[in-house]
Design a protein around this motif. Sequence first.
Motif, PDB file in Angstrom:
ATOM      1  N   ALA C 128       0.646  -1.003   0.193  1.00  0.00           N
ATOM      2  CA  ALA C 128       0.390  -0.169  -0.229  1.00  0.00           C
ATOM      3  C   ALA C 128       0.936   1.016   0.042  1.00  0.00           C
ATOM      4  CB  ALA C 128      -0.878  -0.086   1.287  1.00  0.00           C
ATOM      5  N   ASP C 129       2.354   1.191   1.113  1.00  0.00           N
ATOM      6  CA  ASP C 129       2.611   2.628   0.869  1.00  0.00           C
ATOM      7  C   ASP C 129       3.520   2.735  -0.287  1.00  0.00           C
ATOM      8  OD1 ASP C 129       2.161   2.292   3.274  1.00  0.00           O
ATOM      9  OD2 ASP C 129       3.610   1.630   4.297  1.00  0.00           O
ATOM     10  N   ASP C 130       3.941   0.958  -1.260  1.00  0.00           N
ATOM     11  CA  ASP C 130       4.527   1.363  -2.281  1.00  0.00           C
ATOM     12  C   ASP C 130       3.578   2.221  -3.476  1.00  0.00           C
ATOM     13  OD1 ASP C 130       6.682   0.375  -0.691  1.00  0.00           O
ATOM     14  OD2 ASP C 130       6.443  -1.759  -1.752  1.00  0.00           O
ATOM     15  N   LEU C 131       2.535   1.974  -3.395  1.00  0.00           N
ATOM     16  CA  LEU C 131       1.708   1.667  -4.214  1.00  0.00           C
ATOM     17  C   LEU C 131       1.044   3.835  -4.711  1.00  0.00           C
ATOM     18  CD1 LEU C 131      -0.041  -1.223  -4.877  1.00  0.00           C
ATOM     19  CD2 LEU C 131       1.062  -0.153  -6.666  1.00  0.00           C
ATOM     20  N   ALA C 132       1.142   4.433  -3.321  1.00  0.00           N
ATOM     21  CA  ALA C 132       1.148   5.674  -2.648  1.00  0.00           C
ATOM     22  C   ALA C 132       1.767   6.423  -3.432  1.00  0.00           C
ATOM     23  CB  ALA C 132       0.706   5.464  -1.210  1.00  0.00           C
ATOM     24  N   ARG C 133       3.534   6.025  -2.924  1.00  0.00           N
ATOM     25  CA  ARG C 133       4.796   6.326  -3.699  1.00  0.00           C
ATOM     26  C   ARG C 133       4.616   6.684  -5.096  1.00  0.00           C
ATOM     27  NH1 ARG C 133       7.608   5.094   0.785  1.00  0.00           N
ATOM     28  NH2 ARG C 133       7.838   2.697  -0.548  1.00  0.00           N
TER      29      ARG C 133
END
Lengths: 404, 404, 404, 404
Positions: C128-133
């Motif tokens: 989720a963090d990676d995709l937001a980035r």
Amino acid sequence: MTDFSSVAMMRQNTLRRVLREILLRGPISRAELARITGVSKPTMSEVFRELEEDGWVQVSGRRQGKVGRSAMVYSVAPQRALVFGADVGGTKIRAALVDMTGEIVAETVVATEPSGGDFVVAQIADLADDLAREADVGRSRILAGTIGLPGAFDAATGRLMMVPNIEGLEGSAIRDRLEARLGFSVSIGNDVNMAAKGEQWRGAGAGLSSFAFIALGTGIGMGVINENRILSGARGAAGEIATLPVGADPYDSRTFRSGALETAVGSAAIKDRYEALGGERDLDVRRIIDRLSEDDHRAARVLDEVARCVGAAILAVCAVVDPARVILGGSIGSRQEVLSRVRMAVAGCMPAPPSITISQLGSRAGLLGTLAEGSENLWNELFEADGDSGLVRQRAGGEAGEVA
Amino acid sequence: MTDFSSVAMMRQNTLRRVLREILLRGPISRAELARITGVSKPTMSEVFRELEEDGWVQVSGRRQGKVGRSAMVYSVAPQRALVFGADVGGTKIRAALVDMTGEIVAETVVATEPSGGDFVVAQIADLADDLAREADVGRSRILAGTIGLPGAFDAATGRLMMVPNIEGLEGSAIRDRLEARLGFSVSIGNDVNMAAKGEQWRGAGAGLSSFAFIALGTGIGMGVINENRILSGARGAAGEIATLPVGADPYDSRTFRSGALETAVGSAAIKDRYEALGGERDLDVRRIIDRLSEDDHRAARVLDEVARCVGAAILAVCAVVDPARVILGGSIGSRQEVLSRVRMAVAGCMPAPPSITISQLGSRAGLLGTLAEGSENLWNELFEADGDSGLVRQRAGGEAGEVA
Amino acid sequence: MTDFSSVAMMRQNTLRRVLREILLRGPISRAELARITGVSKPTMSEVFRELEEDGWVQVSGRRQGKVGRSAMVYSVAPQRALVFGADVGGTKIRAALVDMTGEIVAETVVATEPSGGDFVVAQIADLADDLAREADVGRSRILAGTIGLPGAFDAATGRLMMVPNIEGLEGSAIRDRLEARLGFSVSIGNDVNMAAKGEQWRGAGAGLSSFAFIALGTGIGMGVINENRILSGARGAAGEIATLPVGADPYDSRTFRSGALETAVGSAAIKDRYEALGGERDLDVRRIIDRLSEDDHRAARVLDEVARCVGAAILAVCAVVDPARVILGGSIGSRQEVLSRVRMAVAGCMPAPPSITISQLGSRAGLLGTLAEGSENLWNELFEADGDSGLVRQRAGGEAGEVA
Amino acid sequence: MTDFSSVAMMRQNTLRRVLREILLRGPISRAELARITGVSKPTMSEVFRELEEDGWVQVSGRRQGKVGRSAMVYSVAPQRALVFGADVGGTKIRAALVDMTGEIVAETVVATEPSGGDFVVAQIADLADDLAREADVGRSRILAGTIGLPGAFDAATGRLMMVPNIEGLEGSAIRDRLEARLGFSVSIGNDVNMAAKGEQWRGAGAGLSSFAFIALGTGIGMGVINENRILSGARGAAGEIATLPVGADPYDSRTFRSGALETAVGSAAIKDRYEALGGERDLDVRRIIDRLSEDDHRAARVLDEVARCVGAAILAVCAVVDPARVILGGSIGSRQEVLSRVRMAVAGCMPAPPSITISQLGSRAGLLGTLAEGSENLWNELFEADGDSGLVRQRAGGEAGEVA
């Protein structure tokens, strides 16, 4: 055993030996017979006198010898002893007479007496009379007979069991009844076993010592020839493959009595299947199979299903008796369209399937089997049995003494 | 055939006839023998001289005659001719020697040579030597032998096929290899067929002319005795019921080679079933069956399932060969817990089930069958064959002439 | 409820109604919105102030009015609220973010943490963090998420059951664990149900309210959309068709736990079948199917058998839920060679078969389903729920008051 | 929409809200209603005038208030609106009227018109008249009705399909025909679905949101309640489990149209099975089951077999829809002897079987389901639908305006 009878026996044995050789090797001269049998000239003369007098032997020609002299050669008189065979089905009886050389001298087919029981027994006796008349031989020349019947003949009890489609025969001491009417020794065989025997004699089983004949028509049945003998089983029920656990769960109550395989194949099953797919109603099975050539996909599916059941049945048969070949017969089994499908099915469940062919004798297979069986019985009676033979029994009173 | 040989043959035949009667009726006096065989006194003396000289016959006592005189009575010397039998399994070989009266004079059991092939052949030969030593008889007294082996022995090709659990025997001309090593005539039989033969000789098949023996252990197999003969099939594969269409769809690819029934019953299947129900892992099949007595419902269910498969297999066997009885053997089939379940299953799929019992001979059934088979072969060689017999072959050169 | 909160509620409800209309009808002018919602001009101004301030709405252009004046038109800011979706399989996790217009703004696929359990939970959070980035949006804009997982999620107990191929998740309160790590509301869906949802959203189920999606790969599973809703069943186990009584006897102990259908189809079964027919060992299932084009009769037979099992399974599914269409997915089900065979099989057991097609989304079906499901959840949270919504929950303390 | 109608709509909506609350909370005072709905006193007076005038509301008593004053409390007049339900079977029609409180005010059962089609439609209309007379209410008070029928009602086409046992209904636009004759709005439901609905309303499904009702009698059928809704399927054929691949090979032509399960269970199958085992012929199924108490082993076996088929069907149903409970109904399914056997069977094929019980409503289940369904439809019409409702439709011309 008195000396007298012992001499009679010896004479009879000699007489048999000579007759046997004439049958196997004829036409043959007396000299050749003497050499083979070791019988002295005077005895041979005596023997020939008896055999000719009694009609067993006839001159069949003259042969040029080595040293310029010609010799008379002899053969057995083919019609001196005839064998009666009858294949009794639910709708038809096929019957014939065969002579000592294996030639069929008269043959007929009639509708089975619908009243069954004694009516059928009487009908069989009449057929023997008719055939003798037709062949223009004395009725007394019929020395033995074999009757093929549906059902299991239990040799131990002498009773016919599980007769599906003729009234009044179930549980019957059928052999005694037939012998009483026919006046010669009779053996009983299961109709499908007889068909197997027929195929071995003059059909697709010729030369094979172990094979199975599967009849697929109204129902399904099998005759197995194993090491040249009909496989009968303990109660004469070997080959009753209607109950094989194929095509339905054998523990399902609905197949408990009728048999799983029987409910899955055969005429009724084929019609049921065809109609269940929406096919035309009340169509004859023969016609349903014919429709394959009209690209009837329902007919194709039905036949595929039946073939898969038959294929699994063949697998079961091979697992138990390992036949060299499986011959398909019966009104359905004899169809080329069925054969090709069964072969395909078997290839799908057996890595090393047996050869599978179609009956060569068709609806006459059973009849020919009874003729072969009857002829074998007569041969054994004439040449294998010790002591008092049927040959002798045939001839009343003092005459017997002369022959023996 | 020269006159000389023909005289020799007559003498040999006479000798055989006398020996046969002593074996069947002994102890017996010379006078009785003469009466039965019609052999003259001088010839009888000559015959006895030869038989005694060669060790076949011995005085076994003296009998008081009618008119006050006592007569010597003779019997066959039991150990003059011995028969070797061996039941060769994947893990064990059982072997024994039996004498002419049917008494086992030596018996042993050893672990099968794991290297298979020639090692097993050599091992069998050693066993024959060992047994002769143990019985304290000359090795040359072993005149015939029968070896029971897993797999199908195709008599036509002389090769052993479908050998499941011994290396180096598949496709082998095993009989020739064994005869070469053993020095006497050898016949090969399928191990389960031999077990059936054994049960007929001295077990649960005694007195029955048609029955089936089903061995259920690691795998499943069957031997059928039909009209007192082992049912072999065209390629020796009769009774290979692992492929019966029971317990799985025979058209399912997964049973194409292994056989539907084989995947459904037997040790591996029982373990699989038990574990699939959540039962303890890696439990021995014997132990799983034992657990029935501890009310293990999983074990009960597994055995019920196996029994239903065996029941349907029995149904199939009865449909094809109609045995009077089915005998269950093998490590699993011999269990009482299995028998009762199989009987119940069969009652659920056959309106008239055959008698079903358990093997009386257990793991010795196969061995006893080889002894019975070997003894029969020897008998035939001695007394049934025409002309030159194995008996004669046994004795080299001029001696043969003396016997004949 | 105090007067104060009731006013706040009314304001929040008005705000929601307006936002809803912008989302459904935008770009749209304030005047049109006022006409549709009946909201007065002053309130509308206030609402717009709040929506713009909070980033929900943006000017998307200007439209020429009827009377010459142009009006500003507004749209929802697509990325104001994002939905996270992840399809978690035994070997791979596919994850993505979708915005309010349904556009996927970031997507990835990674190998599943083999350690399972918390490692997988952490991995999902990292995704989720990676995709937001990757999408270059604030992590806090992710307002909801849906995670597709193998196994049955029992909504009543909140626990995941029957997880076949990820360690440490069986029996887990997986939703709580995920929400704790992800910081937004999470829903859990069965992976195959999610694939069905995905096909309805943007695949072969588009426009259908009732259909079934059958995934055939390592195992077999099904997701059913019924009247536009995922069919879950009482314990979340609807569609677990591995246990359908097809391809084996459901009462056979060996399928008691594993499921009859599961043992008959799927990768392991295909390999077993191929090898049992004598096919090359250790061949990948994909490769076995490829061999159809090389006329490999073993491959053809295996696929026919599997197709017949799948066909009977489809028959069962139709009998119970009557779908308008059956979509085949999974690594095996997606193959054209399988589809054509399944269609043929189904035609053989159903007079009126449903339409059968292949998944349009392939391996992304499950992921798309999670995005669709998450988006629906967010919509319901924003616009359907009474009172305090997730939208408000998202915004801490005083801010919430402002929105409402 | 004009301003005028919009005002009328608002008044109607207010009227509905008040009526809804009286129905849900009554007896209730005007003051309480005002507090709950926020309707002003003058409007409430107007609303009450209309509701009383139109007969919807009645004074049901007086309640002592907190400050000494007593207040009149109101209830809905139960028989202001009645719902008609009819469960139409091949031999019987059960019909009833239910009032707004759920009380059945009249109920009857008659033989189905054997001529079928329009005769049955007319018969249903007559039953509505008769029941209204019996209940002594105006025929016009029947505002809605639900008819349970065998077969699949395809809501998309409005046609009834697959009607097994009533002539003249197959393919019929049955709903239109019934509405034309009955004069109120009618919904059609499958009879077994209705039985499931009935069990949920007042039987063994009470309190369950997901369960299955299996009717086993002449044939077999199922109704599924999933998340409190009847599972209908794309063509109304969900639950037609007669075709489940259980009890026979689904690819066998003989079950192609009739359905594998249908041929294996149900009255005809039970009789066939019993007779095939040699049981008494032409025995009624009820009587066959009775014989279990007389230790009839044939009856026991037949019921075991049927139970195993039903058990496998339950397995299939659970695999697809995962119900919390399975309720057995129908003349056979309702028997305790069947229940216990089915439970045992299910335990043999499912490691985690669902709860299985017997119908609590017996032959009235379907009727009660139609009443529940009709009542729900009426509720939705009155209180859920936007705009012009059936309630308004009921009241002719100007009156409608007054109410709204």
